[in-house]
Design a protein around this motif. Structure first.
Motif, PDB file in Angstrom:
ATOM      1  N   PHE A 177       0.727  -1.104  -0.197  1.00  0.00           N
ATOM      2  CA  PHE A 177       0.049   0.103  -0.077  1.00  0.00           C
ATOM      3  C   PHE A 177       1.105   1.171  -0.035  1.00  0.00           C
ATOM      4  O   PHE A 177       0.441   2.080  -0.648  1.00  0.00           O
ATOM      5  CB  PHE A 177      -0.787  -0.061   1.435  1.00  0.00           C
TER       6      PHE A 177
ATOM      7  N   TYR B 166      -1.002   4.208  -2.238  1.00  0.00           N
ATOM      8  CA  TYR B 166      -2.464   4.154  -2.306  1.00  0.00           C
ATOM      9  C   TYR B 166      -3.384   4.968  -1.238  1.00  0.00           C
ATOM     10  O   TYR B 166      -4.412   5.282  -1.427  1.00  0.00           O
ATOM     11  CB  TYR B 166      -3.012   2.581  -2.333  1.00  0.00           C
TER      12      TYR B 166
ATOM     13  N   CYS C  73      -6.670  -2.677  -5.249  1.00  0.00           N
ATOM     14  CA  CYS C  73      -5.244  -2.638  -5.684  1.00  0.00           C
ATOM     15  C   CYS C  73      -5.023  -3.431  -7.167  1.00  0.00           C
ATOM     16  O   CYS C  73      -4.517  -3.196  -8.101  1.00  0.00           O
ATOM     17  CB  CYS C  73      -4.168  -3.180  -4.579  1.00  0.00           C
TER      18      CYS C  73
END
Length: 403
Positions: A270, A275, A381
């Motif tokens: 992440f 993100y 993702c």
């Protein structure tokens, strides 16, 4: 009536320096809904409209603050000659060696440590080398800085480390109070700051396997420096000191959780995938490459030039006479320095701010839910990676045509 203070911003870097300079102490530092620290005006009626918080705020200025005694940019590859320090640090150990030297010269050292009880990274002030040791190692989460910044005495000599935006605001503050000569400032190459929502969810899932953690390391070099993207957490019924707990590879009796980036560590997935960074990291970062308000900038010397080195090598940029003098003293005693070209020093570093993935709002919403990190990654993702395949193909085709 609109007040002349930081309440005019709906977001900012969250450096925390404004909290320490407010003459009427009405600014506090709190975690917002998206997991980032923000300054909050608790009582607008008490604001005197002095505007000091805006004068020192790096977010409120377009450029990076100028440094006193600017000697020009010098770049080095460096590492500590102490093999224990080099092994325990994320790269070459230069940050710790600089702090140690400053303490020996009578400076108070402000660094960042991890507080397992509050599950956060936080700035702290140390007057002795052994008290500065918890600053070793990278902490890839926002730092709670306001308490430590508020106790720094500007009439004393201080060494302060932080993110580039924290150091920019700090430089503006000491310039305003005309005490720049008493400070040494150090920052680092910064990828961006991820949300505490990510860290709290990640840590909760780890602790469900090992119990409450008493120590966390974001960059453990058990597998070597080049593959040091590992997060380690350990648990013990007895309290641990820093020397005992850092190198988890020798603590066979301990319970710890470790996963390498190459095997799909979710936190780094992440974080390095951009993100859930702070809004400023996408839109307002002005500190990439050699843009810094510090005396010295450090980081990992990634890239092809040092790809075969696996003990850890730091890149060191000196911007001021003060920074150069510190490097000269370290090179004469406890560290090895090799002057290099700026292009080599910045090899592998981010040249521009991260692009915000279009799935970012959905990921933040999911981080606030009961969904596991694995399920969030599997859904959002994966969707994002599939969506950008056409763009990657086009970019690859363009590079082939240029060649």
């Amino acid at each position: 009536m609109n007040k002349n203070n930081i309440s005019k911003f709906d977001h900012c870097y969250g450096c925390g320096v404004c909290v320490s300079v407010c003459p009427v102490n009405i600014i506090c530092f709190k975690e917002n809904d998206n997991g980032f620290y923000s300054p909050i005006i608790e009582d607008q009626e008490r604001c005197t409209n002095c505007g000091l918080c805006l004068k020192i705020c790096a977010f409120n200025h377009k450029g990076v603050s100028n440094k006193g005694n600017n000697s020009g940019l010098l770049a080095f590859a460096a590492h500590s000659n102490n093999e224990v320090v080099r092994q325990r640090c994320s790269s070459g150990g230069i940050g710790f060696e600089i702090g140690k030297l400053m303490i020996e010269h009578g400076y108070k050292a402000c660094g960042v440590k991890y507080n397992p009880e509050l599950r956060r990274a936080e700035h702290f002030v140390a007057e002795k080398t052994e008290k500065f040791q918890p600053s070793i190692g990278s902490k890839y989460i926002p730092s709670y800085s306001s308490d430590a910044f508020s106790i720094i005495n500007c009439k004393e000599k201080n060494f302060v480390t932080g993110t580039p935006c924290q150091i920019d605001s700090f430089r503006r503050m000491i310039q305003y109070f005309k005490v720049e000569d008493k400070f040494v400032l150090l920052d680092f190459f910064c990828h961006g700051v991820p949300s505490l929502l990510l860290w709290n969810k990640y840590l909760s899932e780890v602790e469900s396997k090992i119990g409450e953690s008493s120590f966390v390391s974001w960059r453990n070099k058990t597998m070597g420096w080049q593959d040091s993207w590992a997060i380690c957490a350990d648990f013990d019924e007895e309290s641990l000191d820093w020397h005992d707990s850092y190198n988890l590879s020798i603590k066979g009796k301990k319970h710890f959780y470790q996963s390498r980036m190459s095997e799909g560590d979710l936190f780094f997935k992440f974080f390095l995938g951009n993100y859930c960074l702070n809004k400023c990291c996408y839109e307002d970062c002005k500190y990439k490459m050699c843009h810094s308000a510090a005396d010295i900038r450090i980081g990992d010397l990634w890239g092809k030039t040092y790809a075969r080195e696996n003990k850890g090598t730091s890149v060191v940029l000196s911007f001021t006479t003060k920074g150069s003098e510190i490097i000269e003293e370290l090179a004469a005693s406890v560290c090895s320095f090799e002057q290099i070209e700026t292009s080599v020093a910045t090899e592998g570093q981010m040249a521009h701010s991260a692009n915000a993935p279009w799935v970012k709002p959905y990921i933040f919403k999911s981080l606030k839910s009961n969904h596991s990190l694995e399920s969030i990654a599997r859904k959002w993702c994966r969707i994002y990676q599939i969506s950008i395949i056409p763009k990657r193909v086009v970019n690859k085709f363009k590079r082939m045509i240029i060649k």
